[in-house]
Scaffold this active site. Sequence first.
Site, short mmCIF file in Angstrom:
data_model
loop_
_atom_site.label_atom_id
_atom_site.label_comp_id
_atom_site.label_asym_id
_atom_site.label_seq_id
_atom_site.Cartn_x
_atom_site.Cartn_y
_atom_site.Cartn_z
CD GLU A 153 6.71 1.60 6.17
OE1 GLU A 153 7.65 1.96 6.89
OE2 GLU A 153 6.01 2.40 5.54
CB SER A 181 1.51 0.59 3.15
OG SER A 181 1.32 1.47 2.06
CG LEU A 182 -1.60 0.54 -1.22
CD1 LEU A 182 -1.67 0.95 -2.68
CD2 LEU A 182 -2.81 1.08 -0.47
NE ARG A 205 9.76 5.27 -0.94
CZ ARG A 205 8.58 5.73 -0.53
NH1 ARG A 205 8.42 6.04 0.72
NH2 ARG A 205 7.58 5.88 -1.36
#
Length: 246
Positions: free
Chosen positions: A92, A108-109, A7
Amino acid sequence: RLELAPRDVVARAIDSEMKAGGHDHVYLDVTHKDPGETRHHFPNIYAKCLSLGIDITKDYIPVAPAAHYLCGGIVVDTNAESSISRLYAVGECSCTGLHGGNRLASNSLIEAVVYAEAAARHAIEHAHDYQFRDDVPLWNDEGTSHPEEMVLITQSAREVGQIMSTYVGIVRSDLRLDRAWNRLDILYEETERLFKQSKVSRAICELRNIINVGYLIMRQAKERKESRGLHYTIDYPPRPHNETGA
């Protein structure tokens, strides 16, 4: 690399197109997808866009990349505790080793499962060790008055956002950071003068916090002499093996 690009690469490509054309967004097109399938898989996005007058099954969606300013920034131990006692950092903003210089959906998981639990467990185990101050005097606002115009606060907050997005966002450079630093310094001086003359309010406190956080982000960005993941600067291009910041 199209759909396989991380990304940060996609975000920089979008940012480049926006800057080249002087636009504040690009368009995401999903109109070729089956409308029923789109509504089923993205009900919240569909409803939100529809509330803004955009039917994503028929219309293009205006999008712009957001900068993840604090990704991987705060070093923590295995309890998610930072170098400041009782201050935890999870997600993060933390540097745990579970993710690199990029913000990916799976980060994040992992953080939530591993370090959020560790932080909660450690905090519960040591909660009885702490004492709280109950002798803090009331705020003394003698000699101050309410701001004459709320627009002074709202406009300054808007300017901070514009400075950070334009100069300290997806793609950075030493020149942009210096320009941002100088402009933020002006806002800092203006806000401090206003704060000393005003009765304390949530709005003025939030503005001071926004400016301070912007200052810290800028300072760290100026000290970083490399590109790593989404912390990208054109003055220090990444080495090929370091492109994803892993």
